[in-house]
Design a protein around this motif. Structure first.
Motif, short mmCIF file in Angstrom:
data_model
loop_
_atom_site.label_atom_id
_atom_site.label_comp_id
_atom_site.label_asym_id
_atom_site.label_seq_id
_atom_site.Cartn_x
_atom_site.Cartn_y
_atom_site.Cartn_z
N GLU A 174 7.93 -1.68 1.56
CA GLU A 174 7.44 -1.16 3.04
C GLU A 174 8.37 -1.94 3.97
OE1 GLU A 174 2.91 -0.81 3.28
OE2 GLU A 174 3.40 -2.05 1.28
N PHE A 177 0.92 -1.11 -0.26
CA PHE A 177 -0.07 0.09 -0.06
C PHE A 177 0.87 1.37 -0.03
CE2 PHE A 177 -2.30 3.63 1.79
CZ PHE A 177 -3.38 3.41 0.74
N HIS A 178 0.98 2.01 -0.94
CA HIS A 178 1.66 3.23 -1.23
C HIS A 178 0.67 4.36 -1.34
CE1 HIS A 178 5.50 1.01 -0.94
NE2 HIS A 178 5.03 0.13 -2.10
C1 LIG Z 1 -1.08 5.64 4.41
C2 LIG Z 1 0.12 5.18 3.74
C3 LIG Z 1 0.52 5.97 2.32
C4 LIG Z 1 -0.36 6.76 1.98
O1 LIG Z 1 -0.69 8.06 2.68
P1 LIG Z 1 -1.48 9.08 2.60
O2 LIG Z 1 -1.41 10.33 3.36
O3 LIG Z 1 -2.86 8.42 3.00
O4 LIG Z 1 -1.47 9.42 1.24
C5 LIG Z 1 1.52 5.62 1.48
N1 LIG Z 1 2.22 4.33 2.27
C6 LIG Z 1 2.12 3.75 3.43
C7 LIG Z 1 2.77 2.64 3.92
C8 LIG Z 1 1.11 4.21 4.05
O5 LIG Z 1 0.63 3.54 5.48
#
Ligand SMILES: *Cc1c(COP(=O)(O)O)cnc(C)c1O
Length: 400
Positions: free
Chosen positions: A192, A140-141
């Motif tokens: 991550e 998740f990015h």
């Molecule tokens: C929450 C998150 C994002 C995105 O951040 P936003 O502020 O929601 O755009 C990107 N990478 C990781 C690992 C996250 O947990």
């Protein structure tokens, strides 16, 4: 207005792009939040780790209010007196020469991708517009079109193409897959250190070390997305430190402004960050004096309240206690520091109903994917509060 009225209004006028628990928070302090009827809950999500310092931290409130009275926005067309101090303090705390401030996490991820491409063309010598970036399944990015291009979650991407070229998706936690995917055109590998949204997935020991070695060996940038895992959440300032590695580019956000304001940043040393030239990248609000003042206070709280060490100590305690709960539903308890996932067995009927049940007991958690309950309270949580929560968690994990 009561909870039901707020919810009805929200459902009528707001886009339905979330499925929140039906609690309407009207007030918060530290680890606690209160709903419209005055019920009190322990926040075990911390806004996906944006609230490491706890809700409405007085020191950050003060910085916000004081700065709001002076100057809030200059745009980067002019300079302001907060940004230089923010840059310097961030560098001193993280050990990276330079940073580039944005607002949301997704914007910082986009920034890091642009930086890696530029580095590939200007330093590595990849033919222009042929750079490849390797990412991991289950990632998740963020939510921009380029970022969802390389999501493997159908819900996040399927109705939103066409997509952005230049990304390769490989298995998470498998260093050999990275080795196989690297070509002479590879600019970067982005990972991550723990996949938070993916379900608190901790990669096998040695993985990040192997990523570091492969990147060094092949002249590829190692980008660590520490937006959720960084700034103390896992019991180190950055989760990559658990394996003693240093990424070339680090992305932070969320807790960088203690939940008050969207502030994100990309960190790198000068030979990389120095590649950006005036006009090549920017943001109207990025680096604004209000955000910079708030982030300075948020970083000071992490340092002065020793939140990294607290997270390590209380996280170990909380995880041990959770692991000792006998439950017919639990498959595994895992995590690092105060980023803890309790994975339920497939036959448990999904994590959502357990989160609903815990809400009734005064504990707010959110399911991540279908079968994982994430426990990630603010890092300021007292041990007694963990002890207060454990009996309710034990009861819930044993419900029919
Ligand atoms: C929450 C998150 C994002 C995105 O951040 P936003 O502020 O929601 O755009 C990107 N990478 C990781 C690992 C996250 O947990």
């Amino acid at each position: 207005m009561n909870t039901q009225e707020y919810i009805a209004m929200e459902e009528q006028y707001g886009a339905h792009n979330y499925h929140p628990l039906d609690v309407v928070v009207t007030k918060a302090e530290g680890v606690w939040v209160w709903d419209a009827e005055g019920n009190k809950y322990l926040d075990c999500l911390s806004a996906y780790s944006a609230l490491n310092q706890g809700h409405v931290h007085p020191r950050i409130v003060e910085a916000l209010v004081e700065q709001a009275k002076k100057v809030t926005l200059t745009s980067r067309a002019f300079r302001n007196d907060q940004l230089p101090l923010f840059y310097k303090e961030l560098s001193e705390m993280t050990g990276y020469d330079m940073s580039l401030p944005m607002n949301s996490g997704a914007e910082a991820v986009e920034t890091a991708l642009k930086l890696a491409r530029k580095w590939a063309y200007r330093v590595k010598g990849v033919p222009r517009h042929h750079a490849e970036i390797i990412v991991c399944a289950g990632n998740f990015h963020g939510r921009t079109i380029s970022i969802i291009t390389f999501s493997t979650e159908p819900l996040y991407r399927d109705d939103f193409g066409p997509f952005t070229p230049g990304f390769k998706i490989i298995e998470y936690g498998n260093a050999k897959a990275i080795e196989d995917a690297i070509t002479p055109n590879t600019a970067a590998v982005m990972v991550e250190p723990i996949q938070g949204e993916g379900g608190v997935i901790v990669p096998p020991a040695g993985y990040l070390k192997a990523v570091r070695e492969l990147c060094t060996k092949n002249n590829v940038l190692f980008i660590a997305d520490e937006i959720q895992t960084g700034l103390g959440r896992t019991g180190k300032l950055f989760a990559m430190e658990h394996e003693g590695v240093r990424a070339d580019v680090v992305i932070i956000g969320k807790a960088l402004a203690g939940g008050f304001y969207p502030v994100s940043a990309v960190l790198a040393d000068k030979p990389i960050m120095g590649l950006f030239q005036p006009g090549e990248h920017g943001s109207t609000f990025g680096g604004n004096p209000l955000g910079a003042a708030v982030a300075r206070a948020a970083l000071a709280v992490i340092r002065d309240e020793d939140l990294v060490a607290r997270s390590a100590e209380l996280g170990n305690y909380f995880m041990e206690q959770l692991a000792e709960i006998p439950s017919p539903h639990v498959k595994e308890v895992r995590g690092k520091g105060l980023l803890i996932g309790v994975e339920l067995k497939p036959e448990a009927g999904g994590a959502r109903r357990f989160c609903e049940a815990m809400k009734a007991q005064g504990i707010l958690c959110k399911e991540t994917h279908d079968n994982v309950i994430r426990f990630a309270p603010p890092l300021v949580i007292p041990k007694e509060t963990i002890d207060w929560a454990l009996p309710s968690i034990r009861e819930t994990l044993n419900m029919a």
